[in-house]
Design an enzyme around this catalytic site. Structure first.
Site, mmCIF file in Angstrom:
data_model
loop_
_atom_site.group_PDB
_atom_site.id
_atom_site.type_symbol
_atom_site.label_atom_id
_atom_site.label_comp_id
_atom_site.label_asym_id
_atom_site.label_seq_id
_atom_site.Cartn_x
_atom_site.Cartn_y
_atom_site.Cartn_z
ATOM 1 N N LEU A 107 11.811 11.495 40.201
ATOM 2 C CA LEU A 107 10.973 13.017 40.147
ATOM 3 C C LEU A 107 12.219 14.097 40.535
ATOM 4 C CD1 LEU A 107 7.299 12.677 41.211
ATOM 5 C CD2 LEU A 107 8.315 12.389 38.885
ATOM 6 N N ASN B 109 24.634 3.462 31.698
ATOM 7 C CA ASN B 109 25.223 1.930 31.687
ATOM 8 C C ASN B 109 25.702 1.860 30.334
ATOM 9 O OD1 ASN B 109 23.629 0.098 29.163
ATOM 10 N ND2 ASN B 109 22.090 1.117 30.308
ATOM 11 N N CYS C 297 22.148 -5.112 54.448
ATOM 12 C CA CYS C 297 22.693 -4.252 53.829
ATOM 13 C C CYS C 297 21.466 -4.225 53.345
ATOM 14 C CB CYS C 297 23.797 -4.545 52.925
ATOM 15 S SG CYS C 297 23.199 -5.654 51.557
ATOM 16 N N CYS D 69 23.527 5.386 39.668
ATOM 17 C CA CYS D 69 22.677 6.561 40.190
ATOM 18 C C CYS D 69 22.343 5.837 41.990
ATOM 19 C CB CYS D 69 21.918 7.122 39.367
ATOM 20 S SG CYS D 69 22.610 8.315 38.495
#
Lengths: 459, 102
Positions: free
Chosen positions: A122, A182, A412, A239
């Site tokens: 959003l 992509n 991680c 992203c």
């Protein structure tokens, strides 16, 4: 007689009131439930776009501020209403693009996305609202666009663009906008546009930078002319890994809208052999003159080897999504589950928990007892970090009886970088640092949040 | 002998991450008998600036697929074999941008 007239007039007034009330009710209902759009899950033939020979009074009022521009004028506005545009990807670029095209009065918008709306979308995908979470992005975008301009025909496609459907779909539109995220999709859309002879308005945005080019336009180069070979998959950042400031794709999506409108109105784009780069950090646009169409190009050259769509995931060695792939670099005995780690924590056995994410992510959330050394520091053997690591290992050794190897658990976000770190630490063990027993926590902190501690933040 | 030349290098679109996140570099290429060309500059960058993982930057004697080389706001491909002339003639003003596309 007079009485009868009076009575009829009163009845008529009553009915008029009733009609007004019904109209109001209908309008309210339509406002809260706009015309139900049909979501397409496959490509179907479209009817030709019907065009009006002239602008209606309502059109003139709605578009008056752009009709006044000599660059557009009535002719340009009518051209817009005759143009269909396919938007591939209803995300950070596709949302502002669709919004401005609809506002400007484009004739038909094809809105394609295979994905559903998530909360983490959003901040940049501004056509979707909180109430649209879980809904198909294509439908959410189409409904938002319809609210803005009901005269624009919207066709939402909830499907993955593929070699099987891309040409059939793209053939039905006049202009294509690549708003995907992509590499395989970029090659697929490019090749389908070249094979169908459609101009491709392409943009991208990552972190604090954006790029825009119009491909396959008026004899200019295509995407393959510039990038004949795909980048190695491990060099591509998306992203969800690299991050992006929402307004950056916002700016680039608006830029795409501008170029689409220029092409659609008949004005023409000047980005056909040009790369526009936007640096949000120092608010700078740069225009780069690009190479012309390449005679040796595999798809638009003189002797093309690509004459029909191929397998783009195989060509690029990566999947046509921006979702993270799960790596499998280690053997089973080098990995533990989050449940295993929970019991190690509960037993309070001496160990070191090493978090190898970058500091910016550790600031978002971390487990309280962890030591943070980013993977890149381990790979580069940063001395201050190696020293810190050695100190903690020595402390651990003192706590433990005998000469067993101190256990080090690496974590991680999703369990990819932690595996790479285990490989690095395994090499260092016994030479650059004392002997250690290194294991990776499979699935990382996101698995911890899902399976062990639901209050732990996910990002 | 070609005199030393000052070059302004820029890395962007994520390529800067291979150079400690530093986007702009002002460097001086030493004098050598031949004029500098782009291929030699890439080797020089690899030896003197690149910190880690050269495979993410170079492949063979050029940049890896996906990276565009730009000279003075133009695609390197437009220069063809004249890239060396550009490097020597432009001197101080010569900027070389290296941008991966995504």
């Amino acid at each position: 007689m007079a009485q009868e007239v009076c009575c009829l007039k009163a009845q008529l007034k009553e009915k008029e009131k009733e009609i007004a009330a019904l109209k109001k009710k209908l309008a309210q209902l339509e406002k809260s439930h706009p015309t139900v759009l049909e979501l397409h899950d496959k490509v179907t033939p479209l009817t030709p776009l019907t065009s009006n020979p002239a602008l209606s009074n309502e059109d003139i009022m709605r578009y008056s501020r752009q009709l006044l521009l000599p660059d557009l004028g009535v002719r340009g506005q009518l051209n817009l209403s005759k143009t269909s545009v396919l938007i591939v990807g209803c995300g950070g670029l596709g949302c502002p693009l669709a919004q401005y095209l609809a506002a400007a009065g484009i004739g038909r918008l094809g809105l394609l996305d295979y994905d559903e709306v998530e909360l983490s979308n959003l901040h940049r995908q501004v056509l979707h609202g909180e109430e649209n979470q879980g809904q198909a992005k294509a439908l959410s975008a189409a409904n938002a666009v319809k609210r803005l301009n009901s005269t624009v025909e919207c066709i939402p496609y909830h499907l993955q663009l593929s070699s099987d459907n891309a040409v059939q779909l793209i053939q039905q539109y006049d202009i294509v906008a690549d708003c995907s995220d992509n590499v395989p999709t970029r090659y697929l859309v490019n090749d389908a546009c070249v094979l169908s002879g459609k101009p491709l308005v392409s943009a991208s945005a990552l972190r604090m930078e954006g790029q825009l080019t119009v491909y396959n336009y008026r004899g200019g180069p295509c995407y393959r002319c510039l990038y004949p070979l795909p980048p190695p998959p491990e060099t591509v950042t998306n992203c969800s890994d690299g991050g992006v400031l929402g307004v950056v794709p916002g700016i680039m999506g608006c830029f795409q809208a501008l170029e689409v409108l220029k092409i659609a109105s008949g004005h023409g784009s000047s980005c056909g052999q040009q790369l526009v780069m936007f640096d949000a950090q120092d608010a700078r646009f740069r225009s780069i003159k690009l190479r012309p169409k390449q005679p040796g190009c595999a798809v638009c050259g003189e002797n093309p080897s690509v004459t029909q769509l191929v397998d783009y995931e195989a060509f690029c060695g990566s999947a046509a999504t921006d979702k993270c792939l799960k790596l499998n670099l280690l053997s089973k005995d080098q990995r533990i589950t989050v449940q295993d780690y929970k019991s190690i924590m509960d037993d309070a056995g001496p160990h070191l928990l090493l978090d190898v994410r970058p500091l910016v992510e550790v600031d978002i959330c971390h487990l309280p007892s962890s030591l943070n050394i980013p993977l890149s520091s381990l790979q580069e053997r940063k001395s201050e970090h190696l020293q810190l690591l050695q100190e903690r290992i020595s402390e651990l050794k003192q706590q433990m009886a005998g000469d067993c190897r101190p256990p080090v658990y690496v974590i991680c976000k999703q369990g990819n970088d932690s595996q790479k770190a285990v490989q690095v630490l395994d090499k260092m063990s016994g030479s650059e640092v004392d002997n250690i027993a290194v294991k990776d926590i499979s699935g990382g902190l996101m698995a911890w949040a899902k399976r062990i501690d639901p209050t732990f933040p996910q990002y | 002998m070609a005199a030393p030349i000052a070059v302004h290098l820029e890395f962007g679109g994520g390529a800067e991450l291979l150079f400690n996140g530093v986007k702009e570099h002002h460097v001086t290429l030493p004098s050598q008998s031949e004029p500098w060309d782009m291929k030699q500059l890439l080797v020089w960058i690899q030896r003197n600036l690149l910190k880690e993982r050269p495979e993410l930057f170079v492949q063979g004697d050029s940049v890896r697929p996906g990276i565009l080389v730009l000279i003075n706001d133009a695609d390197w491909e437009l220069m063809n074999q004249n890239a060396c002339a550009c490097l020597t003639a432009a001197g101080l003003d010569c900027s070389v941008g290296l941008k991966p596309a995504h």
